[in-house]
Design an enzyme around this catalytic site. Sequence first.
Site, short mmCIF file in Angstrom:
data_model
loop_
_atom_site.label_atom_id
_atom_site.label_comp_id
_atom_site.label_asym_id
_atom_site.label_seq_id
_atom_site.Cartn_x
_atom_site.Cartn_y
_atom_site.Cartn_z
N GLN A 94 41.86 41.38 27.69
CA GLN A 94 42.05 40.11 28.24
C GLN A 94 41.49 39.03 27.80
OE1 GLN A 94 42.80 40.31 32.85
NE2 GLN A 94 41.41 41.80 32.40
N HIS A 112 45.88 38.45 25.84
CA HIS A 112 45.80 37.07 26.17
C HIS A 112 45.68 36.04 24.73
CE1 HIS A 112 45.08 37.75 30.53
NE2 HIS A 112 46.15 37.93 30.21
N CYS A 120 51.32 27.17 14.97
CA CYS A 120 52.21 25.91 14.79
C CYS A 120 53.10 25.64 16.19
CB CYS A 120 53.05 25.92 13.74
SG CYS A 120 54.55 24.70 13.15
N CYS A 142 49.64 21.80 11.85
CA CYS A 142 49.90 23.00 11.00
C CYS A 142 49.84 22.73 9.57
CB CYS A 142 51.52 23.34 11.21
SG CYS A 142 52.14 24.60 10.15
N THR A 183 36.31 42.91 34.65
CA THR A 183 37.38 42.17 35.15
C THR A 183 37.56 42.06 36.61
OG1 THR A 183 39.93 41.79 34.94
CG2 THR A 183 39.09 43.99 35.05
N SER A 184 38.01 40.65 37.02
CA SER A 184 38.22 40.50 38.61
C SER A 184 39.20 41.32 39.06
CB SER A 184 38.35 39.05 38.81
OG SER A 184 39.25 38.41 38.05
N ALA A 226 27.83 45.60 32.28
CA ALA A 226 28.50 46.51 31.37
C ALA A 226 27.56 47.00 30.32
CB ALA A 226 29.65 45.60 30.66
P1 OAD Z 1 36.90 36.74 35.75
O1 OAD Z 1 36.11 35.62 35.35
O2 OAD Z 1 38.20 36.66 36.58
O3 OAD Z 1 36.31 38.00 35.99
C1 OAD Z 1 35.11 38.57 35.71
C2 OAD Z 1 34.66 39.68 36.27
O4 OAD Z 1 33.58 40.42 35.63
C3 OAD Z 1 34.25 39.61 37.55
O5 OAD Z 1 34.78 40.63 38.42
C4 OAD Z 1 32.64 39.89 37.58
O6 OAD Z 1 31.90 40.34 38.63
C5 OAD Z 1 32.42 40.84 36.43
N1 OAD Z 1 31.07 40.61 35.61
C6 OAD Z 1 30.32 39.58 35.45
N2 OAD Z 1 29.42 39.94 34.74
C7 OAD Z 1 29.64 41.24 34.54
C8 OAD Z 1 28.76 42.00 33.56
N3 OAD Z 1 27.63 41.87 33.03
N4 OAD Z 1 29.26 43.45 33.27
C9 OAD Z 1 30.36 43.62 33.85
N5 OAD Z 1 31.18 42.93 34.57
C10 OAD Z 1 30.73 41.87 34.75
O7 OAD Z 1 37.54 37.36 34.28
P2 OAD Z 1 38.75 38.11 33.58
O8 OAD Z 1 39.18 39.32 34.70
O9 OAD Z 1 38.76 38.66 32.45
O10 OAD Z 1 43.29 34.45 31.45
O11 OAD Z 1 40.12 37.19 34.00
C11 OAD Z 1 41.36 37.39 33.83
C12 OAD Z 1 41.99 36.21 33.09
O12 OAD Z 1 41.95 34.96 34.07
C13 OAD Z 1 41.32 35.75 31.87
O13 OAD Z 1 41.83 36.69 30.70
C14 OAD Z 1 41.80 34.25 31.69
C15 OAD Z 1 41.61 33.86 33.15
O14 OAD Z 1 42.21 32.88 33.39
C16 OAD Z 1 43.85 33.47 30.64
O15 OAD Z 1 43.26 32.78 29.85
C17 OAD Z 1 45.21 33.71 30.60
#
Ligand code: OAD
Length: 251
Positions: A94, A112, A120, A142, A183-184, A226
């Site tokens: 993502q 994403h 453009c 562009c 990921t959350s 991670a």
């Molecule tokens: P989030 O910011 O929602 O979640 C990040 C996750 O990483 C959380 O659950 C943290 O606990 C975890 N975390 C933090 N440090 C970590 C580490 N060192 N090792 C492993 N995990 C760790 O990010 P995403 O789930 O990626 O979308 O968010 C999803 C989407 O929401 C993104 O791609 C973005 C955002 O709005 C768009 O931009 C379309």
Amino acid sequence: MRMPMGQVRSVVVLTGAGISAESGVPTFRGAGGLWRNFRAEDLATPEAFRRDPGLVWEWYNWRRSLIGGCQPNAAHRTLVDMESRLEEFTHITQNVDGLHGLAGSRNVVELHGNIWRLRCTAGCRAPWEDRAVPLAEMPPHCPSCGALARPDVVWFGEPLPGDALDRAFGAVRRCQVMLVIGTSALVHPAASLPLMALQRGAHVIEINPQPTPLSTVVAEAIREPAAVALPGWWSAWQAEGNRGKTVTDLG
Ligand code: OAD
């Protein structure tokens, strides 16, 4: 589920912002997360861009400069190694930060988009890479037709790129093991991928220091950062796999 390691052919990895946290890239939610300090509605929607492209570009320019100073960490590098060694490996992210590619991952399904690509707004040509920090022109245009350019990322309210989504769901349908890292698990459709893997009987492992909605339903929830957990998990997989251990034994 007990699955002999020798029988695992198909592995899928889904990464989120947490995998880049130890590289210094801010996550979106949680302490210090971007959405704690900025409103997505003002910066990451098509309406925001129509209203004030300059403001949106300022924010992306700032994020590009921040990410430009970051290097891949041990978790990104482990995924490069997994890609080179596993028979059927699909890496879905993502993240828009490009750190997987910088680490050396060759075939990443970017759901994403990518913050280093521009496209453009008139759709006259394919997206192009521009790694300049700061961008030479603000807001950028562009080079072919002169229309306003936008970041080649997915904003709230926009559909995900169809080919990336098809590849992601196709791989998840076939996978035996799925790793969900950093990921959350709140943003769909990406968050649906592990749920689908679970429904189809795959062994799903989460790596995240914090609990998520997935934590109670996955086979294993490894509560560590991670860059620590993934290299350790992968070493154990490699060391034990050849001795006929099962995925469950490694948990
Ligand atoms: P989030 O910011 O929602 O979640 C990040 C996750 O990483 C959380 O659950 C943290 O606990 C975890 N975390 C933090 N440090 C970590 C580490 N060192 N090792 C492993 N995990 C760790 O990010 P995403 O789930 O990626 O979308 O968010 C999803 C989407 O929401 C993104 O791609 C973005 C955002 O709005 C768009 O931009 C379309």
